[in-house]
Write an enzyme that holds these catalytic residues in place. Structure first.
Site, PDB file in Angstrom:
ATOM      1  N   THR A  58       0.857  -1.197   0.000  1.00 20.11           N
ATOM      2  CA  THR A  58       0.000   0.000   0.000  1.00 20.11           C
ATOM      3  C   THR A  58       0.888   1.240   0.000  1.00 20.11           C
ATOM      4  O   THR A  58       2.037   1.181   0.434  1.00 20.11           O
ATOM      5  CB  THR A  58      -0.881   0.074   1.274  1.00 20.11           C
ATOM      6  OG1 THR A  58      -0.037   0.015   2.424  1.00 20.11           O
ATOM      7  CG2 THR A  58      -1.900  -1.038   1.334  1.00 20.11           C
ATOM      8  N   SER A  60       1.192   4.361   2.101  1.00 17.97           N
ATOM      9  CA  SER A  60       0.707   4.643   3.452  1.00 17.97           C
ATOM     10  C   SER A  60      -0.217   5.859   3.452  1.00 17.97           C
ATOM     11  O   SER A  60      -0.201   6.665   2.515  1.00 17.97           O
ATOM     12  CB  SER A  60       1.882   4.895   4.398  1.00 17.97           C
ATOM     13  OG  SER A  60       2.729   3.778   4.432  1.00 17.97           O
ATOM     14  N   HIS A  65       2.518   9.590   6.565  1.00 17.78           N
ATOM     15  CA  HIS A  65       3.635  10.253   5.875  1.00 17.78           C
ATOM     16  C   HIS A  65       3.962  11.580   6.576  1.00 17.78           C
ATOM     17  O   HIS A  65       5.129  11.934   6.745  1.00 17.78           O
ATOM     18  CB  HIS A  65       3.279  10.499   4.405  1.00 17.78           C
ATOM     19  CG  HIS A  65       3.306   9.256   3.556  1.00 17.78           C
ATOM     20  ND1 HIS A  65       2.466   9.054   2.489  1.00 17.78           N
ATOM     21  CD2 HIS A  65       4.099   8.158   3.617  1.00 17.78           C
ATOM     22  CE1 HIS A  65       2.739   7.879   1.932  1.00 17.78           C
ATOM     23  NE2 HIS A  65       3.716   7.315   2.597  1.00 17.78           N
ATOM     24  N   HIS A 111      11.730  -4.284  -2.232  1.00 19.51           N
ATOM     25  CA  HIS A 111      12.075  -5.645  -2.642  1.00 19.51           C
ATOM     26  C   HIS A 111      11.211  -6.200  -3.776  1.00 19.51           C
ATOM     27  O   HIS A 111      11.550  -7.251  -4.313  1.00 19.51           O
ATOM     28  CB  HIS A 111      12.096  -6.597  -1.432  1.00 19.51           C
ATOM     29  CG  HIS A 111      10.766  -6.903  -0.835  1.00 19.51           C
ATOM     30  ND1 HIS A 111      10.555  -8.011  -0.036  1.00 19.51           N
ATOM     31  CD2 HIS A 111       9.577  -6.255  -0.888  1.00 19.51           C
ATOM     32  CE1 HIS A 111       9.303  -8.026   0.362  1.00 19.51           C
ATOM     33  NE2 HIS A 111       8.690  -6.970  -0.132  1.00 19.51           N
ATOM     34  N   ASP A 142      16.567  -6.344  -0.543  1.00 18.74           N
ATOM     35  CA  ASP A 142      15.992  -6.602   0.776  1.00 18.74           C
ATOM     36  C   ASP A 142      16.383  -5.479   1.731  1.00 18.74           C
ATOM     37  O   ASP A 142      17.530  -5.403   2.178  1.00 18.74           O
ATOM     38  CB  ASP A 142      16.497  -7.954   1.298  1.00 18.74           C
ATOM     39  CG  ASP A 142      15.791  -8.343   2.588  1.00 18.74           C
ATOM     40  OD1 ASP A 142      15.082  -7.497   3.175  1.00 18.74           O
ATOM     41  OD2 ASP A 142      15.948  -9.505   3.006  1.00 18.74           O
ATOM     42  N   GLY A 143      15.397  -4.655   2.038  1.00 18.22           N
ATOM     43  CA  GLY A 143      15.649  -3.481   2.878  1.00 18.22           C
ATOM     44  C   GLY A 143      15.971  -3.823   4.316  1.00 18.22           C
ATOM     45  O   GLY A 143      16.418  -2.953   5.062  1.00 18.22           O
TER      46      GLY A 143
HETATM   47  N1  SAH Z   1       6.360   3.862   2.010  1.00 18.80           N
HETATM   48  C1  SAH Z   1       5.773   3.341   0.809  1.00 18.80           C
HETATM   49  C2  SAH Z   1       5.306   1.889   0.882  1.00 18.80           C
HETATM   50  C3  SAH Z   1       4.634   1.430   2.120  1.00 18.80           C
HETATM   51  S1  SAH Z   1       4.079  -0.252   2.037  1.00 18.80           S
HETATM   52  C4  SAH Z   1       4.635   4.212   0.350  1.00 18.80           C
HETATM   53  O1  SAH Z   1       4.042   4.892   1.166  1.00 18.80           O
HETATM   54  O2  SAH Z   1       4.330   4.162  -0.838  1.00 18.80           O
HETATM   55  C5  SAH Z   1       5.527  -1.116   2.531  1.00 18.80           C
HETATM   56  C6  SAH Z   1       6.473  -1.423   1.410  1.00 18.80           C
HETATM   57  O3  SAH Z   1       7.535  -2.192   1.966  1.00 18.80           O
HETATM   58  C7  SAH Z   1       5.881  -2.278   0.289  1.00 18.80           C
HETATM   59  O4  SAH Z   1       6.119  -1.641  -0.932  1.00 18.80           O
HETATM   60  C8  SAH Z   1       6.625  -3.606   0.387  1.00 18.80           C
HETATM   61  O5  SAH Z   1       6.816  -4.233  -0.859  1.00 18.80           O
HETATM   62  C9  SAH Z   1       7.937  -3.150   1.028  1.00 18.80           C
HETATM   63  N2  SAH Z   1       8.699  -4.205   1.718  1.00 18.80           N
HETATM   64  C10 SAH Z   1       8.249  -5.158   2.556  1.00 18.80           C
HETATM   65  N3  SAH Z   1       9.275  -5.948   2.982  1.00 18.80           N
HETATM   66  C11 SAH Z   1      10.400  -5.449   2.410  1.00 18.80           C
HETATM   67  C12 SAH Z   1      11.778  -5.824   2.447  1.00 18.80           C
HETATM   68  N4  SAH Z   1      12.202  -6.878   3.153  1.00 18.80           N
HETATM   69  N5  SAH Z   1      12.656  -5.090   1.742  1.00 18.80           N
HETATM   70  C13 SAH Z   1      12.243  -4.016   0.986  1.00 18.80           C
HETATM   71  N6  SAH Z   1      10.964  -3.629   0.886  1.00 18.80           N
HETATM   72  C14 SAH Z   1      10.041  -4.327   1.594  1.00 18.80           C
END
Ligand code: SAH
Length: 223
Positions: A58, A60, A65, A111, A142-143
């Site tokens: 999603t 957020s 934000h 990711h 991978d964050g």
């Molecule tokens: N901040 C962003 C997305 C929020 S949703 C916005 O507001 O648009 C959370 C995001 O984290 C998703 O896009 C999901 O794919 C990502 N995510 C989840 N686990 C992750 C990981 N291990 N490494 C990188 N991204 C990840």
């Protein structure tokens, strides 16, 4: 109040976040005015709620934000360096980029390759002067491990919930530096970690929240 800040336009949404006292710093207000959510969210961009962007992710809610940018405002000054973990739509990465300016850098790490690619398409379409070797770098990966190539960071924002204290990310914070991160599984809280100039870390629980988990791509698709 949170959840009640929806508007008909981006400016109206920002006005409502100001009225609700979620955002008050001029830097945050200008960044949220400069970056139009409609460029990153196809559906209901000005509703104050999370919106699906596909792949179990999603964008957020605007009030989250707003809280994140206010919480990090001292660490998003011109020239500073930030990491946005789970950058998803790229919206918040762009707001952070608006704040750090031409001499700053924001790395967004995501990711799901399709989401990282789409965010770059949207950023290039609307903020071409910020991408491609300039103030925004979008990385697919991978964050949970952060992004060591550009560490350390003045601040780290995490857009998905870490199951426990994210120690690998804390190691990539500057001294001083600050991280804004949802932590927990069933019960999640925003935790603000502050690293002081001696490298000592303190933490404060700020509010209860509900975020998608920081996880493996395969787990994310299972919902
Ligand atoms: N901040 C962003 C997305 C929020 S949703 C916005 O507001 O648009 C959370 C995001 O984290 C998703 O896009 C999901 O794919 C990502 N995510 C989840 N686990 C992750 C990981 N291990 N490494 C990188 N991204 C990840």
């Amino acid at each position: 109040m949170a959840w009640m800040c929806s508007g008909k336009t981006n400016d109206e949404l920002v006005d409502n976040l100001v009225k609700a006292r979620i955002i008050s710093s001029s830097q945050v207000i200008s960044a949220m005015r400069a970056v139009d959510r409609a460029h990153f969210s196809r559906q209901y961009p000005y509703e104050d709620s999370p919106q699906g962007i596909g792949y179990g992710a999603t964008i957020s809610a605007p009030h989250m934000h707003g809280y994140a940018l206010e919480g990090l405002v001292q660490y998003l000054k011109p020239g500073m360096r930030a990491l946005d973990v789970g950058s998803g739509s790229g919206y918040l990465t762009a707001c952070m980029a608006a704040m750090v300016g031409d001499n700053g850098l924001v790395v967004g790490i995501e990711h799901i390759p399709e989401l990282a690619d789409q965010s770059l398409v949207d950023l290039r379409a609307h903020y071409p002067e910020w991408v491609d070797g300039k103030r925004i770098e979008i990385v697919t990966g991978d964050g949970r491990k952060g992004y060591g190539d550009k560490a350390p960071y003045d601040c780290i924002h995490v857009g998905a919930a870490a199951p426990s204290k994210p120690t690998e990310l804390l190691a990539q914070l500057k001294s001083p530096g600050r991280m804004f991160v949802p932590v927990g599984t069933n019960n999640q809280y925003i935790v603000v970690y502050d690293k002081d100039s001696n490298g000592n870390v303190t933490e404060e629980r700020v509010m209860g929240v509900r975020y998608v988990p920081l996880t493996d791509a395969a787990m994310q698709f299972m919902g």
